[in-house]
Motif scaffolding. Structure first.
Motif, PDB file in Angstrom:
ATOM      1  N   VAL A  92       0.831  -1.207   0.000  1.00 25.96           N
ATOM      2  CA  VAL A  92       0.000   0.000   0.000  1.00 25.96           C
ATOM      3  C   VAL A  92       0.863   1.253   0.000  1.00 25.96           C
ATOM      4  CG1 VAL A  92      -1.709   1.325   1.324  1.00 25.96           C
ATOM      5  CG2 VAL A  92      -1.921  -1.172   1.139  1.00 25.96           C
ATOM      6  N   LEU A  93       1.977   1.222   0.766  1.00 24.83           N
ATOM      7  CA  LEU A  93       2.879   2.359   0.842  1.00 24.83           C
ATOM      8  C   LEU A  93       3.438   2.706  -0.543  1.00 24.83           C
ATOM      9  CD1 LEU A  93       4.683   4.421   2.341  1.00 24.83           C
ATOM     10  CD2 LEU A  93       6.310   2.547   2.740  1.00 24.83           C
ATOM     11  N   PHE A  94       3.903   1.704  -1.258  1.00 25.18           N
ATOM     12  CA  PHE A  94       4.477   1.969  -2.575  1.00 25.18           C
ATOM     13  C   PHE A  94       3.412   2.312  -3.611  1.00 25.18           C
ATOM     14  CE2 PHE A  94       8.259  -0.168  -0.846  1.00 25.18           C
ATOM     15  CZ  PHE A  94       9.231   0.733  -1.275  1.00 25.18           C
ATOM     16  N   LEU A  95       2.197   1.861  -3.397  1.00 25.25           N
ATOM     17  CA  LEU A  95       1.098   2.280  -4.282  1.00 25.25           C
ATOM     18  C   LEU A  95       0.829   3.776  -4.116  1.00 25.25           C
ATOM     19  CD1 LEU A  95      -1.153   1.652  -6.275  1.00 25.25           C
ATOM     20  CD2 LEU A  95      -2.603   1.036  -4.315  1.00 25.25           C
ATOM     21  N   ILE A  96       0.846   4.241  -2.862  1.00 33.35           N
ATOM     22  CA  ILE A  96       0.658   5.672  -2.593  1.00 33.35           C
ATOM     23  C   ILE A  96       1.801   6.482  -3.196  1.00 33.35           C
ATOM     24  CG2 ILE A  96       0.554   7.418  -0.763  1.00 33.35           C
ATOM     25  CD1 ILE A  96      -0.785   5.269   1.001  1.00 33.35           C
ATOM     26  N   LEU A  97       3.030   5.995  -3.035  1.00 30.59           N
ATOM     27  CA  LEU A  97       4.187   6.684  -3.617  1.00 30.59           C
ATOM     28  C   LEU A  97       4.095   6.731  -5.139  1.00 30.59           C
ATOM     29  CD1 LEU A  97       7.098   5.244  -1.431  1.00 30.59           C
ATOM     30  CD2 LEU A  97       6.260   7.606  -1.459  1.00 30.59           C
ATOM     31  N   THR A  98       3.596   5.654  -5.727  1.00 30.24           N
ATOM     32  CA  THR A  98       3.432   5.606  -7.180  1.00 30.24           C
ATOM     33  C   THR A  98       2.448   6.670  -7.647  1.00 30.24           C
ATOM     34  OG1 THR A  98       3.898   3.228  -7.247  1.00 30.24           O
ATOM     35  CG2 THR A  98       2.706   4.167  -9.111  1.00 30.24           C
ATOM     36  N   PHE A 129       8.604   2.710  -8.325  1.00 31.42           N
ATOM     37  CA  PHE A 129       7.681   2.409  -7.231  1.00 31.42           C
ATOM     38  C   PHE A 129       6.676   1.330  -7.638  1.00 31.42           C
ATOM     39  CE2 PHE A 129       8.517   6.983  -5.712  1.00 31.42           C
ATOM     40  CZ  PHE A 129       9.545   6.551  -4.895  1.00 31.42           C
ATOM     41  N   ILE A 130       6.311   1.290  -8.919  1.00 30.79           N
ATOM     42  CA  ILE A 130       5.427   0.223  -9.399  1.00 30.79           C
ATOM     43  C   ILE A 130       6.115  -1.134  -9.245  1.00 30.79           C
ATOM     44  CG2 ILE A 130       4.447  -0.807 -11.496  1.00 30.79           C
ATOM     45  CD1 ILE A 130       3.602   1.917 -12.398  1.00 30.79           C
ATOM     46  N   ALA A 131       7.414  -1.175  -9.571  1.00 34.44           N
ATOM     47  CA  ALA A 131       8.156  -2.429  -9.439  1.00 34.44           C
ATOM     48  C   ALA A 131       8.164  -2.910  -7.988  1.00 34.44           C
ATOM     49  CB  ALA A 131       9.585  -2.234  -9.941  1.00 34.44           C
ATOM     50  N   PHE A 132       8.397  -1.984  -7.042  1.00 36.41           N
ATOM     51  CA  PHE A 132       8.364  -2.360  -5.624  1.00 36.41           C
ATOM     52  C   PHE A 132       6.953  -2.750  -5.194  1.00 36.41           C
ATOM     53  CE2 PHE A 132      12.437  -0.066  -5.397  1.00 36.41           C
ATOM     54  CZ  PHE A 132      13.158  -0.943  -4.610  1.00 36.41           C
ATOM     55  N   PHE A 133       5.957  -2.025  -5.693  1.00 33.34           N
ATOM     56  CA  PHE A 133       4.562  -2.344  -5.360  1.00 33.34           C
ATOM     57  C   PHE A 133       4.213  -3.771  -5.789  1.00 33.34           C
ATOM     58  CE2 PHE A 133       0.367  -2.586  -7.512  1.00 33.34           C
ATOM     59  CZ  PHE A 133      -0.431  -2.652  -6.375  1.00 33.34           C
ATOM     60  N   LEU A 134       4.571  -4.131  -7.018  1.00 29.74           N
ATOM     61  CA  LEU A 134       4.264  -5.470  -7.508  1.00 29.74           C
ATOM     62  C   LEU A 134       5.073  -6.538  -6.775  1.00 29.74           C
ATOM     63  CD1 LEU A 134       4.036  -4.745 -11.351  1.00 29.74           C
ATOM     64  CD2 LEU A 134       2.154  -5.274  -9.793  1.00 29.74           C
ATOM     65  N   THR A 135       6.306  -6.191  -6.387  1.00 26.55           N
ATOM     66  CA  THR A 135       7.131  -7.141  -5.630  1.00 26.55           C
ATOM     67  C   THR A 135       6.475  -7.498  -4.306  1.00 26.55           C
ATOM     68  OG1 THR A 135       9.171  -6.286  -6.625  1.00 26.55           O
ATOM     69  CG2 THR A 135       9.381  -7.505  -4.562  1.00 26.55           C
ATOM     70  N   TYR A 136       6.041  -6.464  -3.559  1.00 25.47           N
ATOM     71  CA  TYR A 136       5.422  -6.718  -2.258  1.00 25.47           C
ATOM     72  C   TYR A 136       4.004  -7.268  -2.403  1.00 25.47           C
ATOM     73  CZ  TYR A 136       9.370  -4.509   0.004  1.00 25.47           C
ATOM     74  OH  TYR A 136      10.634  -4.240   0.442  1.00 25.47           O
ATOM     75  N   LEU A 137       3.345  -6.959  -3.532  1.00 25.12           N
ATOM     76  CA  LEU A 137       2.027  -7.546  -3.780  1.00 25.12           C
ATOM     77  C   LEU A 137       2.149  -9.055  -3.971  1.00 25.12           C
ATOM     78  CD1 LEU A 137      -1.006  -7.188  -4.313  1.00 25.12           C
ATOM     79  CD2 LEU A 137      -0.454  -6.837  -6.738  1.00 25.12           C
TER      80      LEU A 137
END
Length: 348
Positions: A92-98, A129-137
């Motif tokens: 969620v954090l990286f989605l917000i940053l994205t 940030f999308i790459a990190f978001f998908l990684t943690y997803l």
């Protein structure tokens, strides 16, 4: 009235053309030539190209460092300890940053429309940030290790959709790069982690990918929402296709270097023939359709093909003096012909 050196050259040719066609008299032509001054440039250095090159290398380094970061287990573990939250929370954090980064990029575009390269470069952080978001997803969903191609493919789709929405050529290029990466990983997993997929090694697989991307660019051109991305798709497809054909002409359909080292180079004649045919076809197509870059790509890989074969067959058979003498003569001949063509184009 003052003109720059580039404007002066254009105006000089125009006046000469009008005079040759007898649209104006010789006296009038001379009067026009004396009626303006050449403005001295404050700097002959091309700062625009420097800006473009600097941003290109900055983006390439950012992408490389992000990929290496995501693939480094130790760095990822350090980051997980620093953030100290669940995978879902980090997702969620990286989605917000994205979303925040892309919103900032859009506002900056509107406020500083002339700063095209820096505005586009800002969007790269949103892509990271999308790459990190998908990684943690994927971590939050507890996806298996073999599902990594799904993660890369999802990134390619996300980058493509956002690129269309923001009309960003940079993000579209990243989407194509992610798509090419997904293709390689997917075929690797489908082949049960073997070096061959349907009997094809990596260069041969990417010959197929380059063909698909080049043909697919026609559909991109015909779709109103993606028309603007046709050039980058088309030329990316050509570069992948020709680079893969060139590698295929060197290694053939081999994956074992020891086997390749004992295989005579002439057995890869089919790849050399394909590269030659595609290069000549690109030159013909580019010249007949006035597509200069297509012709230049064809010329580049045609020469690369010729010189690669020269090194393969000449290095062990010719004396070094004769080898480099012939090489020098060939380069001189190409330079002479290129200079003649350039001078004719300048006169025209």
């Amino acid at each position: 009235m003052q003109f720059t050196e580039e404007q002066h050259q254009t105006l000089r040719k125009a006046i000469q053309h009008w005079e040759d066609q007898q649209l104006i008299s010789t006296a009038t032509a001379e009067t026009l030539r004396q009626s303006y001054e050449i403005k001295e440039s404050k700097s002959h250095f091309d700062w625009r190209n420097l800006s473009l090159i600097a941003f290109f290398f900055a983006i390439a380094c950012i992408i490389l460092s992000t990929a290496l970061f995501l693939l480094d287990d130790w760095l990822m573990s350090v980051m997980n300890r620093l953030i100290g939250a669940s995978a879902l929370t980090k997702c969620v954090l990286f989605l917000i940053l994205t979303l925040g980064t892309f919103s900032l990029g859009v506002r900056r575009r509107r406020k500083y429309p002339s700063q095209k390269y820096s505005n586009e470069a800002l969007l790269i952080f949103g892509a990271i940030f999308i790459a990190f978001f998908l990684t943690y997803l994927s971590e939050a969903l507890q996806m298996a290790e073999g599902s990594f191609p799904v993660f890369v493919g999802s990134a390619a789709v996300c980058y493509g959709i956002i690129a269309v929405y923001l009309k960003s050529h940079l993000l579209w290029g990243i989407s194509l790069a992610a798509l090419a990466t997904w293709y390689g990983i997917e075929t690797f997993y489908f082949s049960s982690e073997s070096s061959y997929f349907l009997g094809m090694n990596l260069p041969l697989r990417y010959v197929c990918f380059g063909l698909l991307l080049t043909v697919g660019s026609v559909m991109v051109k015909k779709t109103s929402t993606t028309q603007a991305f046709f050039p980058i798709t088309y030329y990316s497809g050509l570069l992948v296709l020709f680079s893969s054909l060139w590698l295929l002409s060197i290694f053939g359909n081999q994956t074992d270097l020891s086997v390749w080292g004992n295989t005579p180079q002439y057995q890869f004649w089919y790849a050399t023939l394909l590269l030659s045919a595609f290069s000549i076809g690109a030159i013909w197509w580019g010249l007949s359709r006035q597509e200069r870059l297509t012709a230049e790509i064809g010329i580049l890989f045609f020469l690369l093909n010729v010189y690669t074969r020269y090194f393969e067959y000449g290095w062990d058979t010719l004396h070094r003096v004769l080898f480099f003498s012939l090489l020098a003569i060939s380069f001189w001949f190409i330079g002479k012909k290129a200079e003649g063509i350039w001078n004719r184009l300048e006169q025209d």
